[in-house]
Write an enzyme that holds these catalytic residues in place. Sequence first.
Site, mmCIF file in Angstrom:
data_model
loop_
_atom_site.group_PDB
_atom_site.id
_atom_site.type_symbol
_atom_site.label_atom_id
_atom_site.label_comp_id
_atom_site.label_asym_id
_atom_site.label_seq_id
_atom_site.Cartn_x
_atom_site.Cartn_y
_atom_site.Cartn_z
ATOM 1 N N GLY A 149 0.846 -1.199 0.000
ATOM 2 C CA GLY A 149 0.000 0.000 0.000
ATOM 3 C C GLY A 149 0.874 1.240 0.000
ATOM 4 N NE ARG A 227 -1.899 -0.911 14.498
ATOM 5 C CZ ARG A 227 -1.279 0.214 14.108
ATOM 6 N NH1 ARG A 227 0.024 0.224 13.901
ATOM 7 N NH2 ARG A 227 -1.959 1.339 13.971
ATOM 8 C CD GLU A 256 2.284 -2.112 20.280
ATOM 9 O OE1 GLU A 256 1.852 -0.947 20.344
ATOM 10 O OE2 GLU A 256 2.650 -2.635 19.225
ATOM 11 C CG HIS A 274 3.478 1.221 17.959
ATOM 12 N ND1 HIS A 274 2.281 0.578 18.067
ATOM 13 C CD2 HIS A 274 3.417 1.902 16.777
ATOM 14 C CE1 HIS A 274 1.522 0.846 17.012
ATOM 15 N NE2 HIS A 274 2.198 1.657 16.211
HETATM 16 P P1 NAP Z 1 -2.544 1.026 3.119
HETATM 17 O O1 NAP Z 1 -2.158 2.080 2.133
HETATM 18 O O2 NAP Z 1 -3.983 0.752 3.343
HETATM 19 O O3 NAP Z 1 -1.779 -0.305 2.684
HETATM 20 C C1 NAP Z 1 -2.052 -1.546 3.226
HETATM 21 C C2 NAP Z 1 -1.720 -2.589 2.182
HETATM 22 O O4 NAP Z 1 -1.921 -3.874 2.763
HETATM 23 C C3 NAP Z 1 -2.620 -2.504 0.941
HETATM 24 O O5 NAP Z 1 -1.823 -2.569 -0.220
HETATM 25 C C4 NAP Z 1 -3.508 -3.733 1.044
HETATM 26 O O6 NAP Z 1 -3.834 -4.304 -0.191
HETATM 27 C C5 NAP Z 1 -2.586 -4.692 1.792
HETATM 28 N N1 NAP Z 1 -3.325 -5.775 2.426
HETATM 29 C C6 NAP Z 1 -4.599 -5.793 2.882
HETATM 30 N N2 NAP Z 1 -4.907 -7.027 3.324
HETATM 31 C C7 NAP Z 1 -3.815 -7.788 3.144
HETATM 32 C C8 NAP Z 1 -3.525 -9.156 3.375
HETATM 33 N N3 NAP Z 1 -4.440 -9.989 3.891
HETATM 34 N N4 NAP Z 1 -2.292 -9.609 3.055
HETATM 35 C C9 NAP Z 1 -1.359 -8.791 2.523
HETATM 36 N N5 NAP Z 1 -1.589 -7.488 2.256
HETATM 37 C C10 NAP Z 1 -2.796 -6.995 2.580
HETATM 38 O O7 NAP Z 1 -1.953 1.374 4.555
HETATM 39 P P2 NAP Z 1 -0.550 2.056 4.883
HETATM 40 O O8 NAP Z 1 -0.748 3.500 5.040
HETATM 41 O O9 NAP Z 1 0.476 1.561 3.942
HETATM 42 O O10 NAP Z 1 -0.297 1.432 6.347
HETATM 43 C C11 NAP Z 1 -0.151 0.037 6.526
HETATM 44 C C12 NAP Z 1 -0.206 -0.343 7.986
HETATM 45 O O11 NAP Z 1 1.001 0.060 8.628
HETATM 46 C C13 NAP Z 1 -1.297 0.333 8.806
HETATM 47 O O12 NAP Z 1 -2.540 -0.331 8.696
HETATM 48 C C14 NAP Z 1 -0.753 0.302 10.209
HETATM 49 O O13 NAP Z 1 -1.253 -0.807 10.911
HETATM 50 C C15 NAP Z 1 0.742 0.154 10.010
HETATM 51 N N6 NAP Z 1 1.460 1.327 10.548
HETATM 52 C C16 NAP Z 1 2.338 1.170 11.571
HETATM 53 C C17 NAP Z 1 3.017 2.260 12.073
HETATM 54 C C18 NAP Z 1 4.021 2.123 13.193
HETATM 55 O O14 NAP Z 1 4.162 3.041 13.969
HETATM 56 N N7 NAP Z 1 4.738 1.031 13.280
HETATM 57 C C19 NAP Z 1 2.781 3.526 11.554
HETATM 58 C C20 NAP Z 1 1.882 3.659 10.502
HETATM 59 C C21 NAP Z 1 1.225 2.540 9.998
HETATM 60 P P3 NAP Z 1 -4.760 -3.540 -1.280
HETATM 61 O O15 NAP Z 1 -3.864 -2.483 -1.857
HETATM 62 O O16 NAP Z 1 -5.103 -4.577 -2.258
HETATM 63 O O17 NAP Z 1 -5.900 -2.981 -0.499
#
Ligand code: NAP
Length: 309
Positions: A149, A227, A256, A274
């Site tokens: 994503g 996560r 956490e 985190h």
């Molecule tokens: P995003 O743009 O919604 O990207 C998520 C990606 O995951 C999308 O490409 C989606 O596919 C894919 N996905 C959905 N279900 C899946 C599955 N079952 N198996 C494999 N891939 C799957 O979100 P983002 O902005 O990149 O953020 C991603 C995640 O990072 C967040 O949801 C959050 O939990 C985490 N995060 C963590 C931190 C931290 O502090 N560590 C900070 C920010 C975010 P599609 O494109 O086909 O929908």
Amino acid sequence: MIPVNSVLQVGQFPEVMQMVIDQRIVPTRFDDLQAELPSGSFDSILIRSNTKLPIALLEKLPQVKMVATCGVGYDNLPLDFLKQRGIKASNTPGVLNDAVCELAIGMMFGLLRRIPEAHEFVRSAAWSKGLFTVTTTLAGKRVGIVGMGRIGQDLAKRLEPFKVDIAYTGPSAKDLPYTYLPNVKALAKVCDVLFLACPASSATEKMINAEVLEALGPQSYLVNIARGSVVDEAALLVALQQKKIAGAALDVFENEPNPDARFLNLDNVLLTPHIGSATSETRQLMTNLAIDNLEAFYNQQPLLTEVQN
Ligand code: NAP
């Protein structure tokens, strides 16, 4: 204009975020969720993505029609309940990509080059008694990304100059110059470093299980900035203890802020609390975007970054 005291600010916010909030709005603060709910009439909630929004709280707030969360992950929001009550929700995608990708890449190099141990080696004067262990080069390796994503794609672009081959998995192939593999096990099998950048959901829960870790193998590394729930931590602990994988860099945990204590004694992990988005620049951008969404709600405009529920 956001009316004074119409926003209930739920949970504690770091100082840098609170400063932005206080510059722009006058919320009613409800820092401690165990305390009594402050009196008032609230149309909306401002919350952080690491704070769980209890249904019991929403039941006491029948007027609330909008929840703005500071963070891209919205796994701590009760989405079904929000939908049922017609409550809109917004998150803060995009603005945190830089910080999260920088941390992910930093953690990867910290793990491969054993930077924390090397630092300790110099600091403890162990260097005067012998040489530090040789480590692992990234160049020439294959990197896998689970979840291509916004963060996954930014991560891939940043990894390209490191002379790696990039592959990914997700629900479907995208028009990207990287190899698509249909599932996480197939990806793990061909990867030297596996990054997790997918959302927490029922589909991703414990997706990184014993079988996937076995496929990753003893020369390969896991980096989780997604996560904690995406990884079966019991299986990961066994894989790390028995050196079934080379190591793991973990920014997120199932529990956490009290991760499983067994992680703390391992020498093949790099652990952070985190902090993917925890830079002052990013936290300010996130807070501003959350308040922009609240403003749009009060102005009866479409939300800028609505959670599609
Ligand atoms: P995003 O743009 O919604 O990207 C998520 C990606 O995951 C999308 O490409 C989606 O596919 C894919 N996905 C959905 N279900 C899946 C599955 N079952 N198996 C494999 N891939 C799957 O979100 P983002 O902005 O990149 O953020 C991603 C995640 O990072 C967040 O949801 C959050 O939990 C985490 N995060 C963590 C931190 C931290 O502090 N560590 C900070 C920010 C975010 P599609 O494109 O086909 O929908």
